[in-house]
Design a protein around this motif. Structure first.
Motif, PDB file in Angstrom:
ATOM      1  N   GLY A  13       0.779  -1.228   0.000  1.00 61.41           N
ATOM      2  CA  GLY A  13       0.000   0.000   0.000  1.00 61.41           C
ATOM      3  C   GLY A  13       0.813   1.281   0.000  1.00 61.41           C
ATOM      4  N   ARG A  14       2.070   1.205  -0.439  1.00 65.68           N
ATOM      5  CA  ARG A  14       2.915   2.404  -0.454  1.00 65.68           C
ATOM      6  C   ARG A  14       2.402   3.389  -1.497  1.00 65.68           C
ATOM      7  NH1 ARG A  14       8.516   3.755   0.218  1.00 65.68           N
ATOM      8  NH2 ARG A  14       8.508   6.046   0.313  1.00 65.68           N
ATOM      9  N   ALA A  15       2.180   4.616  -1.086  1.00 67.53           N
ATOM     10  CA  ALA A  15       1.676   5.643  -2.000  1.00 67.53           C
ATOM     11  C   ALA A  15       2.397   6.948  -1.711  1.00 67.53           C
ATOM     12  CB  ALA A  15       0.166   5.822  -1.825  1.00 67.53           C
ATOM     13  N   GLY A  16       2.280   7.889  -2.639  1.00 67.03           N
ATOM     14  CA  GLY A  16       2.885   9.193  -2.450  1.00 67.03           C
ATOM     15  C   GLY A  16       2.253   9.920  -1.265  1.00 67.03           C
ATOM     16  N   SER A  17       3.083  10.641  -0.509  1.00 66.47           N
ATOM     17  CA  SER A  17       2.594  11.368   0.660  1.00 66.47           C
ATOM     18  C   SER A  17       2.047  12.725   0.246  1.00 66.47           C
ATOM     19  CB  SER A  17       3.726  11.551   1.668  1.00 66.47           C
ATOM     20  OG  SER A  17       4.730  12.407   1.135  1.00 66.47           O
ATOM     21  N   SER A  18       1.353  13.392   1.161  1.00 61.21           N
ATOM     22  CA  SER A  18       0.849  14.738   0.880  1.00 61.21           C
ATOM     23  C   SER A  18       1.999  15.711   0.665  1.00 61.21           C
ATOM     24  CB  SER A  18      -0.047  15.213   2.021  1.00 61.21           C
ATOM     25  OG  SER A  18       0.670  15.241   3.254  1.00 61.21           O
ATOM     26  N   LEU A  19       3.128  15.485   1.343  1.00 62.46           N
ATOM     27  CA  LEU A  19       4.291  16.349   1.143  1.00 62.46           C
ATOM     28  C   LEU A  19       4.833  16.194  -0.272  1.00 62.46           C
ATOM     29  CD1 LEU A  19       6.447  18.279   2.258  1.00 62.46           C
ATOM     30  CD2 LEU A  19       7.729  16.264   3.041  1.00 62.46           C
ATOM     31  N   GLU A  20       4.863  14.972  -0.783  1.00 67.10           N
ATOM     32  CA  GLU A  20       5.340  14.752  -2.152  1.00 67.10           C
ATOM     33  C   GLU A  20       4.423  15.417  -3.176  1.00 67.10           C
ATOM     34  OE1 GLU A  20       7.622  10.518  -2.278  1.00 67.10           O
ATOM     35  OE2 GLU A  20       5.540  10.436  -1.613  1.00 67.10           O
ATOM     36  N   SER A  34      13.263   5.605  -0.926  1.00 70.05           N
ATOM     37  CA  SER A  34      14.209   4.793  -0.160  1.00 70.05           C
ATOM     38  C   SER A  34      14.286   5.171   1.311  1.00 70.05           C
ATOM     39  CB  SER A  34      15.618   4.909  -0.769  1.00 70.05           C
ATOM     40  OG  SER A  34      15.633   4.458  -2.100  1.00 70.05           O
ATOM     41  N   PHE A  35      14.140   6.482   1.623  1.00 69.34           N
ATOM     42  CA  PHE A  35      14.468   6.927   2.981  1.00 69.34           C
ATOM     43  C   PHE A  35      13.458   7.880   3.610  1.00 69.34           C
ATOM     44  CE2 PHE A  35      18.646   5.995   1.022  1.00 69.34           C
ATOM     45  CZ  PHE A  35      19.127   5.052   1.916  1.00 69.34           C
ATOM     46  N   ASP A  36      12.296   8.028   3.054  1.00 70.21           N
ATOM     47  CA  ASP A  36      11.317   8.982   3.590  1.00 70.21           C
ATOM     48  C   ASP A  36      10.982   8.649   5.042  1.00 70.21           C
ATOM     49  OD1 ASP A  36       9.246  10.674   4.151  1.00 70.21           O
ATOM     50  OD2 ASP A  36       7.943  10.005   2.538  1.00 70.21           O
ATOM     51  N   THR A  37      11.259   9.599   5.950  1.00 72.94           N
ATOM     52  CA  THR A  37      10.893   9.434   7.363  1.00 72.94           C
ATOM     53  C   THR A  37       9.699  10.298   7.744  1.00 72.94           C
ATOM     54  OG1 THR A  37      12.450  11.171   8.008  1.00 72.94           O
ATOM     55  CG2 THR A  37      13.253   8.896   8.052  1.00 72.94           C
ATOM     56  N   ASP A  38       9.481  11.362   6.982  1.00 72.20           N
ATOM     57  CA  ASP A  38       8.381  12.300   7.220  1.00 72.20           C
ATOM     58  C   ASP A  38       8.439  12.929   8.615  1.00 72.20           C
ATOM     59  OD1 ASP A  38       6.201  13.714   6.193  1.00 72.20           O
ATOM     60  OD2 ASP A  38       4.763  12.387   7.177  1.00 72.20           O
ATOM     61  N   ASP A  39       9.641  13.041   9.190  1.00 72.29           N
ATOM     62  CA  ASP A  39       9.753  13.790  10.447  1.00 72.29           C
ATOM     63  C   ASP A  39       9.996  15.267  10.130  1.00 72.29           C
ATOM     64  OD1 ASP A  39      12.433  13.889   9.666  1.00 72.29           O
ATOM     65  OD2 ASP A  39      13.073  12.370  11.093  1.00 72.29           O
ATOM     66  N   TRP A  40      10.160  16.082  11.172  1.00 74.59           N
ATOM     67  CA  TRP A  40      10.197  17.529  10.938  1.00 74.59           C
ATOM     68  C   TRP A  40      11.425  17.972  10.127  1.00 74.59           C
ATOM     69  CZ3 TRP A  40      14.263  20.478  12.528  1.00 74.59           C
ATOM     70  CH2 TRP A  40      15.088  19.969  13.534  1.00 74.59           C
TER      71      TRP A  40
END
Length: 392
Positions: free
Chosen positions: A23-30, A84-90
Motif C-alpha cells: 500500500g505504499r503511495a505518495g505522501s501529501s508532502l510529495e 528509499s528513505f522517507d521518514t516524514d519527520d520535521w
C-alpha cells in the motif's frame, strides 16, 4: 512505514524503506512538492512560447532543455530518495520545503535565461535544491542501523552531489562563451552520480511508489498543458478570432491530451522497473523526454493561436510542427521507456504509424484534423489490444 522510536530531537532513524511495503503511495508532502515544480515548468513553457513566437527557435529550445533539466533532475532525485528513505519527520519536511524554495528561485531565474542568457539566478536556486539533498543523503549515510550497501550508496550520493554543486558555482566565473560547454559537462556529471553511487552500494526502491510518483507528475503536466491551451484559445475568442479556427484547436487540444494520458497509463509501469539498475535508470532518465514533450505541447497550441491572431513571427507550418513534434516525441519516449516491454507488434506498429502521420500532418491541406483522428485511432487500437505482462 514501520513505526520507529523518535530521538529526543523528535527525529526518526533514516533507515531504508521496505521495497515490498504494502500500500505504499505518495505522501501529501510529495504532492505538495510536485505542485511547486509544475509552476517552474509552466514558466519555462511560457518563455519557450515567447521565444518561438519571436522566431528564436534554436535558442528557445536550447534554453528550454536546460531549464527543464534543472527542474526535472531535482524533482527526480528527491523522488528516488523519498522512495528509499522517507521518514516524514520535521527535519525531512524542512529540508524538502527548502528544496521547494530553491525551485521558486529557479522559476524566478527562467526569464533571465531566455531573455539575457543569464544563468546566475537559476543556478543559485538549483544549488539550493541540491545542497538540501546533500544533507538528506548525509543523514541517511550516518544512520547506524542502515545496511552497509545503503550507507555506502548514500555517502557516494552526498559526495558526488556536493562536488558537482561546487563546480556549478565556479562556472559562473568562466567567460560567457565557455558557459554552455561547461554546463553540458556538469549535466553529464550530474547524471553520472546515481550510476556511480548505485554501483558502490544500493538503495532500495519501491516500484509501485516510483511509478505512481512519475504518473502523478505526468498527469499534472498534461493538466497544465490543457489549461494553458484553453486559456490561449479563450483569449483568442475575446480577440474575435473566427470560431472556425478556434473550435478545431479546442477539439485537438482535448482529444490529444486525453490520448496522451491514455497512452501513458495504458501499460503497467512498475514492470519497467524490475530491480535491474539499467532498467531503473532507463525509466528515470527517459522521463525527461516525456516530461519535456508534455510541457511543450501547449506551446504549440498557443503558437497556432498566435498565427490565427497575426501575433507570431513564424508561419503556419512552423506553428503546426510546434504541435506535432511534442506529440511525436511523447509517443517515441513512451515506447522507449515503457511500451517496448508491454506493447505487442500491433500496438507498436500503430504507434509508429501514428508518429509518422503526426509528423506529416503539418504538410497536408487540413492540418490538425489528421492528428486528432490518428490519436483517436491509436487509442482505439490500445483498447482493442491489451498490454503484455511479465512472467513475474
Amino acid at each position: 512505514m514501520t513505526t520507529t522510536t523518535a530521538s529526543r530531537w523528535r527525529l526518526l532513524p533514516m533507515r531504508p524503506r521496505d521495497p515490498d511495503e504494502e500500500g505504499r503511495a505518495g505522501s501529501s508532502l510529495e504532492l505538495f512538492f510536485d505542485l511547486v515544480f509544475v509552476i517552474a515548468v509552466s514558466i519555462a513553457g511560457t518563455e519557450l512560447h515567447h521565444a518561438l513566437a519571436a522566431s528564436h527557435v534554436l535558442s528557445g529550445v536550447g534554453h528550454y532543455a536546460m531549464v527543464l533539466f534543472a527542474i526535472w533532475w531535482a524533482w527526480m532525485n528527491f523522488t528516488w530518495f523519498a522512495t528509499s528513505f522517507d521518514t516524514d519527520d520535521w527535519l525531512y519536511r524542512v529540508l524538502t520545503i527548502a528544496q521547494m524554495g530553491g525551485v521558486m528561485v529557479v522559476a524566478a531565474g527562467v526569464g533571465p535565461v531566455f531573455e539575457h542568457d543569464s544563468f546566475g539566478v537559476m543556478i543559485a536556486g538549483y544549488v539550493v535544491m541540491r545542497l538540501a539533498m546533500v544533507v538528506q543523503w548525509l543523514r541517511a549515510a550516518m544512520t547506524p542501523s542502515s545496511t552497509d550497501e545503503a550507507r555506502r550508496a548514500a555517502l557516494h550520493y552526498a559526495i558526488g552531489i556536493a562536488v558537482v554543486q561546487a563546480l556549478w558555482g565556479l562556472i559562473l566565473l568562466l567567460p560567457h562563451g565557455l558557459l554552455i560547454p561547461a554546463a553540458i559537462f556538469l549535466i553529464l556529471a550530474e547524471i553520472s552520480v546515481p550510476v556511480i553511487a548505485e554501483q558502490r552500494g544500493r538503495t532500495p526502491w519501491h516500484p509501485e511508489h516510483i511509478t505512481e510518483r512519475y504518473g502523478g507528475f505526468t498527469l499534472i503536466l498534461l493538466g497544465e498543458s490543457l489549461l494553458a491551451s484553453s486559456h490561449a484559445i479563450l483569449e483568442a475568442r475575446d480577440a474575435e478570432v473566427p470560431l472556425t479556427q478556434l473550435v478545431p484547436l479546442g477539439v485537438l487540444c482535448l482529444i490529444v491530451t486525453a490520448a496522451l494520458w491514455w497512452v501513458y497509463f495504458w501499460p503497467r509501469h512498475s514492470e519497467a522497473i524490475d530491480g535491474a539498475l539499467r532498467n531503473s535508470l532507463m525509466y528515470g532518465y527517459g522521463h525527461y523526454v516525456i516530461f519535456a514533450a508534455a510541457g511543450a505541447f501547449s506551446v504549440g497550441i498557443e503558437l497556432e493561436v498566435d498565427v490565427a491572431t497575426g501575433e507570431s513571427a513564424i508561419g503556419p507550418i512552423a506553428a503546426a510542427y510546434a504541435v506535432s513534434l511534442p506529440i511525436a516525441i511523447f509517443l517515441v519516449g513512451m515506447w522507449c521507456v515503457v511500451l517496448r516491454r508491454s506493447a505487442d507488434a500491433v500496438v507498436s506498429t500503430a504507434l509508429a504509424l501514428a508518429v509518422l502521420v503526426v509528423l506529416i500532418d503539418p504538410l497536408v491541406p487540413l492540418p490538425i484534423a489528421l492528428t486528432t483522428i490518428v490519436m483517436a485511432l491509436l487509442v482505439a487500437v490500445m483498447v482493442w489490444r491489451r498490454p503484455r505482462t511479465s512472467a513475474r
